[in-house]
Design a protein around this motif. Structure first.
Motif, PDB file in Angstrom:
ATOM      1  N   GLU A  42       0.608  -1.247   0.106  1.00 39.95           N
ATOM      2  CA  GLU A  42      -0.081   0.072   0.043  1.00 39.95           C
ATOM      3  C   GLU A  42       0.981   1.190   0.197  1.00 39.95           C
ATOM      4  O   GLU A  42       0.542   2.073  -0.789  1.00 39.95           O
ATOM      5  N   MET A  43       1.567   1.344   0.906  1.00 40.37           N
ATOM      6  CA  MET A  43       2.809   2.680   1.037  1.00 40.37           C
ATOM      7  C   MET A  43       3.991   2.215   0.466  1.00 40.37           C
ATOM      8  O   MET A  43       4.910   1.530   1.118  1.00 40.37           O
ATOM      9  N   ARG A  44       4.412   2.724  -0.596  1.00 42.53           N
ATOM     10  CA  ARG A  44       5.683   2.514  -1.375  1.00 42.53           C
ATOM     11  C   ARG A  44       6.445   3.932  -1.294  1.00 42.53           C
ATOM     12  O   ARG A  44       6.138   4.880  -2.034  1.00 42.53           O
ATOM     13  N   ILE A  45       7.420   4.258  -0.004  1.00 43.15           N
ATOM     14  CA  ILE A  45       7.925   5.333  -0.015  1.00 43.15           C
ATOM     15  C   ILE A  45       9.475   5.523  -0.714  1.00 43.15           C
ATOM     16  O   ILE A  45      10.125   4.584  -0.383  1.00 43.15           O
ATOM     17  N   GLY A  46       9.433   6.683  -1.623  1.00 43.10           N
ATOM     18  CA  GLY A  46      10.932   6.825  -1.869  1.00 43.10           C
ATOM     19  C   GLY A  46      11.361   8.247  -1.137  1.00 43.10           C
ATOM     20  O   GLY A  46      10.629   9.224  -0.855  1.00 43.10           O
ATOM     21  N   ILE A  47      12.542   8.180  -1.040  1.00 39.88           N
ATOM     22  CA  ILE A  47      13.367   9.377  -0.444  1.00 39.88           C
ATOM     23  C   ILE A  47      14.485   9.665  -1.406  1.00 39.88           C
ATOM     24  O   ILE A  47      15.246   9.018  -1.550  1.00 39.88           O
ATOM     25  N   ALA A  48      14.645  10.887  -1.771  1.00 42.19           N
ATOM     26  CA  ALA A  48      15.598  11.473  -2.809  1.00 42.19           C
ATOM     27  C   ALA A  48      15.805  12.953  -2.657  1.00 42.19           C
ATOM     28  O   ALA A  48      14.722  13.620  -2.238  1.00 42.19           O
ATOM     29  N   GLY A  49      16.978  13.550  -2.509  1.00 41.02           N
ATOM     30  CA  GLY A  49      17.189  14.728  -2.591  1.00 41.02           C
ATOM     31  C   GLY A  49      18.178  15.335  -3.631  1.00 41.02           C
ATOM     32  O   GLY A  49      19.149  14.530  -4.101  1.00 41.02           O
ATOM     33  N   GLY A  50      18.031  16.622  -4.064  1.00 38.08           N
ATOM     34  CA  GLY A  50      18.887  17.263  -4.954  1.00 38.08           C
ATOM     35  C   GLY A  50      18.296  17.177  -6.376  1.00 38.08           C
ATOM     36  O   GLY A  50      17.562  16.313  -6.786  1.00 38.08           O
ATOM     37  N   ALA A  51      18.552  18.417  -7.033  1.00 38.50           N
ATOM     38  CA  ALA A  51      18.001  18.389  -8.464  1.00 38.50           C
ATOM     39  C   ALA A  51      18.495  17.388  -9.362  1.00 38.50           C
ATOM     40  O   ALA A  51      17.969  17.038 -10.317  1.00 38.50           O
ATOM     41  N   TYR A  52      19.677  16.775  -9.027  1.00 41.14           N
ATOM     42  CA  TYR A  52      20.203  15.556 -10.007  1.00 41.14           C
ATOM     43  C   TYR A  52      19.541  14.343  -9.859  1.00 41.14           C
ATOM     44  O   TYR A  52      19.632  13.457 -10.513  1.00 41.14           O
ATOM     45  N   LYS A  53      18.519  14.390  -8.659  1.00 43.49           N
ATOM     46  CA  LYS A  53      17.875  13.085  -8.716  1.00 43.49           C
ATOM     47  C   LYS A  53      16.506  13.054  -9.314  1.00 43.49           C
ATOM     48  O   LYS A  53      15.509  12.255  -9.206  1.00 43.49           O
ATOM     49  N   SER A  54      16.174  14.219  -9.760  1.00 38.68           N
ATOM     50  CA  SER A  54      14.802  14.514 -10.743  1.00 38.68           C
ATOM     51  C   SER A  54      14.252  13.565 -11.565  1.00 38.68           C
ATOM     52  O   SER A  54      13.077  13.190 -11.481  1.00 38.68           O
ATOM     53  N   GLU A  55      14.956  13.163 -12.263  1.00 34.89           N
ATOM     54  CA  GLU A  55      14.635  12.054 -13.406  1.00 34.89           C
ATOM     55  C   GLU A  55      14.603  10.973 -12.727  1.00 34.89           C
ATOM     56  O   GLU A  55      13.473  10.188 -13.328  1.00 34.89           O
ATOM     57  N   ALA A  56      15.463  10.483 -11.786  1.00 30.66           N
ATOM     58  CA  ALA A  56      15.174   9.030 -11.042  1.00 30.66           C
ATOM     59  C   ALA A  56      14.008   9.230 -10.337  1.00 30.66           C
ATOM     60  O   ALA A  56      13.185   8.119 -10.386  1.00 30.66           O
ATOM     61  N   VAL A  57      13.534  10.255  -9.818  1.00 29.72           N
ATOM     62  CA  VAL A  57      12.205  10.184  -9.143  1.00 29.72           C
ATOM     63  C   VAL A  57      11.249  10.419  -9.957  1.00 29.72           C
ATOM     64  O   VAL A  57      10.204   9.448  -9.771  1.00 29.72           O
ATOM     65  N   LYS A  58      11.253  10.834 -11.142  1.00 29.38           N
ATOM     66  CA  LYS A  58      10.020  10.786 -12.237  1.00 29.38           C
ATOM     67  C   LYS A  58       9.847   9.440 -12.488  1.00 29.38           C
ATOM     68  O   LYS A  58       8.583   8.873 -12.743  1.00 29.38           O
ATOM     69  N   GLY A  59      10.903   8.753 -12.807  1.00 27.99           N
ATOM     70  CA  GLY A  59      10.780   7.300 -13.223  1.00 27.99           C
ATOM     71  C   GLY A  59      10.335   6.402 -12.282  1.00 27.99           C
ATOM     72  O   GLY A  59       9.512   5.603 -12.699  1.00 27.99           O
ATOM     73  N   THR A  71      11.275  14.249  -0.318  1.00 33.83           N
ATOM     74  CA  THR A  71      12.314  15.054  -1.153  1.00 33.83           C
ATOM     75  C   THR A  71      12.800  16.389  -0.395  1.00 33.83           C
ATOM     76  O   THR A  71      11.909  16.931   0.426  1.00 33.83           O
ATOM     77  N   ASP A  72      13.462  17.158  -1.143  1.00 31.24           N
ATOM     78  CA  ASP A  72      13.925  18.520  -0.878  1.00 31.24           C
ATOM     79  C   ASP A  72      13.296  19.497  -1.876  1.00 31.24           C
ATOM     80  O   ASP A  72      12.850  19.051  -3.002  1.00 31.24           O
ATOM     81  N   ILE A  73      13.689  20.724  -1.579  1.00 28.82           N
ATOM     82  CA  ILE A  73      12.940  21.758  -2.535  1.00 28.82           C
ATOM     83  C   ILE A  73      13.704  21.774  -4.148  1.00 28.82           C
ATOM     84  O   ILE A  73      13.154  21.753  -5.106  1.00 28.82           O
ATOM     85  N   ALA A  74      15.157  21.494  -4.040  1.00 32.98           N
ATOM     86  CA  ALA A  74      15.808  21.415  -5.088  1.00 32.98           C
ATOM     87  C   ALA A  74      15.144  20.549  -6.095  1.00 32.98           C
ATOM     88  O   ALA A  74      15.089  20.454  -7.293  1.00 32.98           O
ATOM     89  N   CYS A  75      14.900  19.282  -5.557  1.00 34.13           N
ATOM     90  CA  CYS A  75      14.380  17.940  -6.516  1.00 34.13           C
ATOM     91  C   CYS A  75      13.146  18.503  -6.893  1.00 34.13           C
ATOM     92  O   CYS A  75      12.742  18.054  -7.939  1.00 34.13           O
ATOM     93  N   ALA A  76      12.342  18.960  -6.099  1.00 37.28           N
ATOM     94  CA  ALA A  76      10.867  19.070  -6.510  1.00 37.28           C
ATOM     95  C   ALA A  76      10.979  20.461  -7.524  1.00 37.28           C
ATOM     96  O   ALA A  76      10.166  20.169  -8.465  1.00 37.28           O
ATOM     97  N   LYS A  77      11.687  21.492  -7.547  1.00 35.76           N
ATOM     98  CA  LYS A  77      11.868  22.476  -8.385  1.00 35.76           C
ATOM     99  C   LYS A  77      12.150  21.941  -9.675  1.00 35.76           C
ATOM    100  O   LYS A  77      11.600  22.091 -10.666  1.00 35.76           O
ATOM    101  N   ALA A  78      13.279  20.993  -9.610  1.00 35.09           N
ATOM    102  CA  ALA A  78      13.751  20.427 -10.936  1.00 35.09           C
ATOM    103  C   ALA A  78      12.791  19.434 -11.688  1.00 35.09           C
ATOM    104  O   ALA A  78      12.725  19.825 -12.781  1.00 35.09           O
ATOM    105  N   MET A  79      11.714  18.719 -10.799  1.00 39.09           N
ATOM    106  CA  MET A  79      10.886  17.971 -11.476  1.00 39.09           C
ATOM    107  C   MET A  79       9.898  18.886 -12.045  1.00 39.09           C
ATOM    108  O   MET A  79       9.492  18.371 -13.134  1.00 39.09           O
ATOM    109  N   LEU A  80       9.580  20.053 -11.463  1.00 42.07           N
ATOM    110  CA  LEU A  80       8.396  20.976 -12.144  1.00 42.07           C
ATOM    111  C   LEU A  80       9.018  21.716 -13.430  1.00 42.07           C
ATOM    112  O   LEU A  80       8.129  21.722 -14.152  1.00 42.07           O
ATOM    113  N   ASP A  81      10.363  21.705 -13.310  1.00 39.83           N
ATOM    114  CA  ASP A  81      10.835  22.680 -14.588  1.00 39.83           C
ATOM    115  C   ASP A  81      11.159  21.794 -15.607  1.00 39.83           C
ATOM    116  O   ASP A  81      11.215  22.443 -16.909  1.00 39.83           O
ATOM    117  N   SER A  82      11.107  20.478 -15.379  1.00 42.26           N
ATOM    118  CA  SER A  82      11.352  19.627 -16.799  1.00 42.26           C
ATOM    119  C   SER A  82      10.210  18.781 -17.219  1.00 42.26           C
ATOM    120  O   SER A  82       9.282  18.821 -16.780  1.00 42.26           O
TER     121      SER A  82
END
Length: 82
Positions: A42-59, A71-82
């Motif tokens: 039911e709950m599958r938790i991912g933890i990642a930080g840093g803009a460089y992790k945005s593609e991995a998180v999206k996948g 996640t942190d703000i840098a990763c979240a912003k990078a995900m929204l920007d791409s």
């Protein structure tokens, strides 16, 4: 990573679209939980930080491997920007 791989979850490699098929040969040799079994959790938790992790998180999100993200703000912003 190589061949379009952006990340891994439970030692299974995937691309930015969450597609594991290009890495089928490698993923089949990995000992661990099967993807179908993971999706039943039911709950599958991912933890990642840093803009460089945005593609991995999206996948990971697109593959269904995670449905809760820490996640942190840098990763979240990078995900929204791409």
């Amino acid at each position: 990573m190589e061949n379009g791989a952006v990340g891994e979850a439970v030692t299974k490699i995937y691309d930015i679209h969450g597609n594991m098929e290009p890495f089928h040969e490698f993923n089949e040799r990995v000992v661990g939980i099967e993807h179908e079994q993971l999706l039943k959790i039911e709950m599958r938790i991912g933890i990642a930080g840093g803009a460089y992790k945005s593609e991995a998180v999206k996948g990971a999100i697109r593959s269904g491997d995670i449905n809760i993200l820490i996640t942190d703000i840098a990763c979240a912003k990078a995900m929204l920007d791409s």
